[in-house]
Design a protein around this motif. Structure first.
Motif, PDB file in Angstrom:
ATOM      1  N   ALA A 315     -28.944  18.267  43.712  1.00 21.17           N
ATOM      2  CA  ALA A 315     -27.853  17.453  44.259  1.00 21.17           C
ATOM      3  C   ALA A 315     -28.269  15.985  44.218  1.00 21.17           C
ATOM      4  O   ALA A 315     -29.444  15.652  44.442  1.00 21.17           O
ATOM      5  CB  ALA A 315     -27.527  17.866  45.685  1.00 21.17           C
ATOM      6  N   VAL A 316     -27.303  15.121  43.917  1.00 25.81           N
ATOM      7  CA  VAL A 316     -27.574  13.679  43.857  1.00 25.81           C
ATOM      8  C   VAL A 316     -26.426  12.920  44.513  1.00 25.81           C
ATOM      9  O   VAL A 316     -25.335  13.455  44.713  1.00 25.81           O
ATOM     10  CB  VAL A 316     -27.750  13.200  42.400  1.00 25.81           C
ATOM     11  CG1 VAL A 316     -29.024  13.766  41.805  1.00 25.81           C
ATOM     12  CG2 VAL A 316     -26.558  13.577  41.541  1.00 25.81           C
ATOM     13  N   LYS A 317     -26.664  11.659  44.825  1.00 22.32           N
ATOM     14  CA  LYS A 317     -25.657  10.843  45.492  1.00 22.32           C
ATOM     15  C   LYS A 317     -24.512  10.481  44.549  1.00 22.32           C
ATOM     16  O   LYS A 317     -24.731  10.189  43.367  1.00 22.32           O
ATOM     17  CB  LYS A 317     -26.287   9.549  46.013  1.00 22.32           C
ATOM     18  CG  LYS A 317     -27.101   9.710  47.271  1.00 22.32           C
ATOM     19  CD  LYS A 317     -27.643   8.358  47.678  1.00 22.32           C
ATOM     20  CE  LYS A 317     -28.524   8.478  48.917  1.00 22.32           C
ATOM     21  NZ  LYS A 317     -29.136   7.185  49.261  1.00 22.32           N
ATOM     22  N   ASP A 318     -23.297  10.484  45.117  1.00 24.45           N
ATOM     23  CA  ASP A 318     -22.146  10.002  44.358  1.00 24.45           C
ATOM     24  C   ASP A 318     -21.816   8.573  44.793  1.00 24.45           C
ATOM     25  O   ASP A 318     -22.559   7.958  45.570  1.00 24.45           O
ATOM     26  CB  ASP A 318     -20.944  10.936  44.509  1.00 24.45           C
ATOM     27  CG  ASP A 318     -20.481  11.090  45.954  1.00 24.45           C
ATOM     28  OD1 ASP A 318     -20.808  10.203  46.790  1.00 24.45           O
ATOM     29  OD2 ASP A 318     -19.778  12.062  46.256  1.00 24.45           O
ATOM     30  N   SER A 319     -20.693   8.047  44.334  1.00 22.16           N
ATOM     31  CA  SER A 319     -20.340   6.653  44.623  1.00 22.16           C
ATOM     32  C   SER A 319     -20.048   6.404  46.095  1.00 22.16           C
ATOM     33  O   SER A 319     -20.114   5.272  46.569  1.00 22.16           O
ATOM     34  CB  SER A 319     -19.122   6.247  43.790  1.00 22.16           C
ATOM     35  OG  SER A 319     -18.031   7.124  44.051  1.00 22.16           O
ATOM     36  N   TRP A 433     -33.565   7.464  35.048  1.00 24.24           N
ATOM     37  CA  TRP A 433     -32.243   6.850  35.168  1.00 24.24           C
ATOM     38  C   TRP A 433     -32.193   5.843  36.320  1.00 24.24           C
ATOM     39  O   TRP A 433     -31.477   4.836  36.258  1.00 24.24           O
ATOM     40  CB  TRP A 433     -31.167   7.927  35.330  1.00 24.24           C
ATOM     41  CG  TRP A 433     -30.823   8.575  34.016  1.00 24.24           C
ATOM     42  CD1 TRP A 433     -31.128   9.841  33.600  1.00 24.24           C
ATOM     43  CD2 TRP A 433     -30.116   7.962  32.929  1.00 24.24           C
ATOM     44  NE1 TRP A 433     -30.669  10.058  32.327  1.00 24.24           N
ATOM     45  CE2 TRP A 433     -30.033   8.931  31.885  1.00 24.24           C
ATOM     46  CE3 TRP A 433     -29.545   6.702  32.721  1.00 24.24           C
ATOM     47  CZ2 TRP A 433     -29.407   8.671  30.675  1.00 24.24           C
ATOM     48  CZ3 TRP A 433     -28.921   6.432  31.513  1.00 24.24           C
ATOM     49  CH2 TRP A 433     -28.850   7.406  30.496  1.00 24.24           C
ATOM     50  N   LYS A 434     -32.954   6.090  37.378  1.00 22.73           N
ATOM     51  CA  LYS A 434     -33.014   5.117  38.469  1.00 22.73           C
ATOM     52  C   LYS A 434     -33.607   3.795  37.969  1.00 22.73           C
ATOM     53  O   LYS A 434     -33.146   2.700  38.356  1.00 22.73           O
ATOM     54  CB  LYS A 434     -33.844   5.665  39.632  1.00 22.73           C
ATOM     55  CG  LYS A 434     -33.835   4.743  40.848  1.00 22.73           C
ATOM     56  CD  LYS A 434     -34.614   5.323  42.020  1.00 22.73           C
ATOM     57  CE  LYS A 434     -34.551   4.375  43.221  1.00 22.73           C
ATOM     58  NZ  LYS A 434     -35.299   4.878  44.393  1.00 22.73           N
ATOM     59  N   GLU A 435     -34.597   3.890  37.089  1.00 21.59           N
ATOM     60  CA  GLU A 435     -35.186   2.680  36.509  1.00 21.59           C
ATOM     61  C   GLU A 435     -34.171   1.917  35.658  1.00 21.59           C
ATOM     62  O   GLU A 435     -34.298   0.706  35.457  1.00 21.59           O
ATOM     63  CB  GLU A 435     -36.410   3.047  35.661  1.00 21.59           C
ATOM     64  CG  GLU A 435     -37.598   3.549  36.460  1.00 21.59           C
ATOM     65  CD  GLU A 435     -38.259   2.451  37.275  1.00 21.59           C
ATOM     66  OE1 GLU A 435     -38.916   1.587  36.662  1.00 21.59           O
ATOM     67  OE2 GLU A 435     -38.098   2.450  38.513  1.00 21.59           O
ATOM     68  N   GLN A 436     -33.163   2.652  35.152  1.00 20.53           N
ATOM     69  CA  GLN A 436     -32.082   2.011  34.384  1.00 20.53           C
ATOM     70  C   GLN A 436     -30.943   1.558  35.298  1.00 20.53           C
ATOM     71  O   GLN A 436     -29.921   1.050  34.820  1.00 20.53           O
ATOM     72  CB  GLN A 436     -31.496   2.987  33.346  1.00 20.53           C
ATOM     73  CG  GLN A 436     -32.488   3.789  32.538  1.00 20.53           C
ATOM     74  CD  GLN A 436     -33.469   2.920  31.794  1.00 20.53           C
ATOM     75  OE1 GLN A 436     -33.067   1.977  31.103  1.00 20.53           O
ATOM     76  NE2 GLN A 436     -34.764   3.220  31.942  1.00 20.53           N
ATOM     77  N   GLY A 437     -31.106   1.771  36.611  1.00 24.40           N
ATOM     78  CA  GLY A 437     -30.080   1.379  37.570  1.00 24.40           C
ATOM     79  C   GLY A 437     -28.928   2.348  37.667  1.00 24.40           C
ATOM     80  O   GLY A 437     -27.831   1.983  38.109  1.00 24.40           O
ATOM     81  N   LYS A 438     -29.166   3.610  37.293  1.00 23.46           N
ATOM     82  CA  LYS A 438     -28.084   4.604  37.294  1.00 23.46           C
ATOM     83  C   LYS A 438     -28.512   5.883  38.009  1.00 23.46           C
ATOM     84  O   LYS A 438     -29.692   6.242  38.043  1.00 23.46           O
ATOM     85  CB  LYS A 438     -27.665   4.952  35.861  1.00 23.46           C
ATOM     86  CG  LYS A 438     -27.112   3.768  35.077  1.00 23.46           C
ATOM     87  CD  LYS A 438     -26.623   4.185  33.707  1.00 23.46           C
ATOM     88  CE  LYS A 438     -26.189   2.963  32.883  1.00 23.46           C
ATOM     89  NZ  LYS A 438     -25.114   2.213  33.540  1.00 23.46           N
ATOM     90  N   THR A 439     -27.508   6.587  38.548  1.00 22.35           N
ATOM     91  CA  THR A 439     -27.731   7.916  39.114  1.00 22.35           C
ATOM     92  C   THR A 439     -27.511   8.957  38.018  1.00 22.35           C
ATOM     93  O   THR A 439     -27.001   8.656  36.935  1.00 22.35           O
ATOM     94  CB  THR A 439     -26.759   8.205  40.266  1.00 22.35           C
ATOM     95  OG1 THR A 439     -25.425   8.307  39.726  1.00 22.35           O
ATOM     96  CG2 THR A 439     -26.808   7.104  41.317  1.00 22.35           C
ATOM     97  N   LEU A 441     -25.299  11.251  38.132  1.00 18.76           N
ATOM     98  CA  LEU A 441     -23.853  11.383  37.950  1.00 18.76           C
ATOM     99  C   LEU A 441     -23.331  10.326  36.980  1.00 18.76           C
ATOM    100  O   LEU A 441     -22.447  10.602  36.152  1.00 18.76           O
ATOM    101  CB  LEU A 441     -23.128  11.272  39.295  1.00 18.76           C
ATOM    102  CG  LEU A 441     -23.292  12.453  40.247  1.00 18.76           C
ATOM    103  CD1 LEU A 441     -22.644  12.151  41.584  1.00 18.76           C
ATOM    104  CD2 LEU A 441     -22.695  13.725  39.643  1.00 18.76           C
ATOM    105  N   GLU A 442     -23.892   9.126  37.063  1.00 23.78           N
ATOM    106  CA  GLU A 442     -23.492   8.075  36.125  1.00 23.78           C
ATOM    107  C   GLU A 442     -23.987   8.391  34.715  1.00 23.78           C
ATOM    108  O   GLU A 442     -23.294   8.118  33.717  1.00 23.78           O
ATOM    109  CB  GLU A 442     -24.024   6.721  36.600  1.00 23.78           C
ATOM    110  CG  GLU A 442     -23.304   6.221  37.851  1.00 23.78           C
ATOM    111  CD  GLU A 442     -23.983   5.019  38.479  1.00 23.78           C
ATOM    112  OE1 GLU A 442     -23.276   4.191  39.076  1.00 23.78           O
ATOM    113  OE2 GLU A 442     -25.227   4.909  38.395  1.00 23.78           O
ATOM    114  N   ALA A 443     -25.164   9.004  34.628  1.00 23.41           N
ATOM    115  CA  ALA A 443     -25.668   9.443  33.320  1.00 23.41           C
ATOM    116  C   ALA A 443     -24.762  10.515  32.728  1.00 23.41           C
ATOM    117  O   ALA A 443     -24.515  10.541  31.512  1.00 23.41           O
ATOM    118  CB  ALA A 443     -27.092   9.969  33.462  1.00 23.41           C
TER     119      ALA A 443
END
Length: 580
Positions: A315-319, A433-439, A441-443
């Motif tokens: 599970a990961v955070k959404d917007s 993906w966090k290092e790219q500034g994305k979650t 879900l965004e990926a």
């Protein structure tokens, strides 16, 4: 006297019946319905082994049904393998009731044939059992587990010398030897003390774990300096009362993830799985405590394994800063994309991605994008393991394997789905993906934008007992006798009947072709507009399952199309049941 009554009387009159089972049997004396279900048939040994409710009876998991299965396995090994006695069989077990007892019973029967057994000295994950078979050069493996079934269940899974689950041809031959066993009550065995004195029972310590962890470290796609530095990623982990606690934590530590928060209420093995309705990471309720913990520590990712640690949920955070549980299809495709995007592109022309017939087609699109080939298998990771074994001789390269039911394999040092491997790669991927500034879900949205909005669903109907089995068979029979021509307004372009191995192609004329797959009781309809449905009885539970897949231009369109497919197939199933 009915056949089930004869079977019951045979047990009831057996003088040496195990005392606890005798007590259970006495308590059931006046419950004819439960007794009939316990004795009306023998517990089914399927393509991977057997699974059932604990208790007395030939249709239950107990020391006698275990002994009979092991007796058949021993005779099969004697006929089909070399150096059986010296190479031996590896046995592992999970946190369920009777798991360790069943592991020892396995050794007691194998020992009566002079076959050495290696048993882990404490509960261990299924994928580590698969790894241990290969590491020790054993002839077979046995895992005592019922995966994510309710607490009253346990099971017996068999692995071949390659470390993969046995496939149908192997299972059929083992079953024939099981059926030759005269009585489950009189199978020969040797007591534990004598086994140990004769070196026929060997307890496995830390050696296997250390070797497995070394392989685990090699999975990383990060450069050495990146791998060794502490990573800014907050992880919440729950083993859901199962087997993965030690290896997941050690694996994350050696990949330099220091910020790991364990859901302590679910850290210890518990055969009742008392904090969840079901110890299944496919069920979102299993993440309730992990989500609570995640909010407290502001976690980036939540990971949860099922009791025998062959399935992983994430599970990961959404917007909205809420946690969203990824589906097995979503996580699997994200892992595939991460692995392929971090692989040597020159090697991918020989790479093979393996997925099952009910797994998302988004994976095929991603693999094709990177130049890797996709191969479909029947449902069940045993078929993925079988394909990997074939690659050893064909020279093809296994790159990734997954199924929609939360099973993933990154590297073939294990030959079954591996939640520990998947947990390592999921956390590394989330960090990337966090290092790219994305979650994550965004990926995932990036993949949808590139390949189309693929969406899948599954519904199941539970039909227990003798009557339920008959209804499930009737549903499949009716669909074959009266094949569908459309589903929810979509024309059927192809029908794949895996029981016959035939693919029927509809158009101006109707053509048939053979499929290069083993036989299985499942039917898939490929529809127009990139949609499909598949009907399949479960091999391990009293359920009939219907899978759906669509691909539209947007999430809303895909959700609407999926709902229409589900409604239409529910009507097909209900109509058949009502007319039965």
């Amino acid at each position: 006297m009915n056949t089930w009554e004869q079977a019951y009387e045979k047990w009831n009159s057996f003088q040496n019946l195990d005392l606890s089972l005798k007590k259970d049997l006495d308590n059931l004396r006046d419950d004819k319905k439960v007794l009939e279900d316990a004795f009306y048939k023998e517990l089914t040994f399927g393509t991977g082994g057997m699974r059932g409710i604990l208790g007395p009876g030939i249709n239950r998991m107990n020391i006698y049904t275990i002994r009979k299965a092991v007796n058949g396995l021993a005779n099969y090994l004697k006929v089909n393998c070399v150096n059986v006695n010296d190479r031996g069989v590896v046995v592992s077990y999970d946190s369920r009731y009777m798991s360790q007892e069943f592991a020892i019973e396995t050794a007691k029967v194998l020992g009566s044939y002079g076959i050495k057994t290696y048993i882990f000295n404490e509960l261990h994950p299924t994928p580590v059992l698969s790894f241990a078979v290969r590491y020790l050069g054993a002839v077979a493996g046995v895992m005592i587990t019922a995966s994510h079934n309710p607490p009253e269940y346990n099971g017996f899974k068999v692995y071949n010398e390659d470390g993969g689950q046995i496939v149908p041809d192997e299972a059929t031959e083992i079953i024939s030897f099981i059926e030759q066993t005269e009585s489950e009550l009189t199978v020969p065995f040797i007591e534990q003390g004598e086994l140990e004195n004769k070196d026929l029972l060997n307890w496995i310590g830390s050696e296997i774990d250390n070797a497995y962890l070394e392989q685990l470290k090699q999975l990383s796609k990060l450069k050495k300096e990146e791998l060794e530095k502490d990573k800014v990623l907050s992880i919440v982990f729950t083993p859901l009362h199962g087997t993965s606690y030690d290896l997941v934590l050690k694996g994350l530590e050696q990949l330099s993830f220091p910020n790991v928060h364990v859901v302590e209420e679910q850290a210890k093995p518990d055969p009742e799985f008392s904090t969840v309705e079901s110890p299944n990471p496919e069920e979102h309720q299993a993440f309730t405590l992990a989500i609570e913990k995640g909010k407290k520590v502001d976690a980036d990712i939540l990971i949860g394994t099922d009791p025998d640690a062959d399935r992983l949920g994430v599970a990961v955070k959404d917007s909205d800063q809420s946690y969203q549980v990824l589906t097995g299809n979503q996580l699997g495709t994200l892992l595939l994309d991460y692995i392929l995007s971090h692989s040597d592109q020159a090697l991918l022309t020989n790479a093979r991605m393996l997925k099952t017939i009910v797994t998302t087609e988004l994976g095929r699109a991603v693999a094709t994008h990177y130049g890797a080939k996709t191969i479909d298998t029947l449902t069940g990771f045993k078929y993925i393991g079988e394909k990997i074994r074939q690659f050893d001789s064909t020279g093809e390269t296994f790159i990734f394997g997954y199924e929609e039911s939360y099973g993933y394999l990154i590297s073939s040092f294990a030959r079954d789905k591996d939640a520990v491997q998947a947990a390592m790669m999921a956390c590394e991927m989330a960090y990337f993906w966090k290092e790219q500034g994305k979650t994550l879900l965004e990926a995932l949205d990036i993949l949808y934008a590139k390949h189309g909005y693929f969406l899948e669903g599954m519904s199941s109907l539970t039909l227990k007992g003798k009557e339920g089995s008959a209804k499930i068979a009737l549903i499949m029979e009716d669909v074959r006798k009266n094949p569908l021509t459309e589903v929810a307004g979509l024309k059927i372009e192809k029908m794949e009947d895996y029981a016959t191995g035939n693919r029927t192609i509809f158009g101006d004329s109707t053509d048939q072709e053979k499929m290069d797959l083993p036989n299985e009781n499942a039917i898939k309809f490929i529809l127009e507009k990139n949609s499909w449905v598949c009907l399949r009885p479960s091999g391990t539970e009293p359920k009939i399952k219907c899978y759906y897949g669509v691909c539209e231009a947007s999430k809303i369109e895909s959700q609407e199309r999926l709902a229409l497919l589900k409604e239409a197939m529910d009507q097909v199933i209900n109509r058949t049941i009502q007319h039965s």
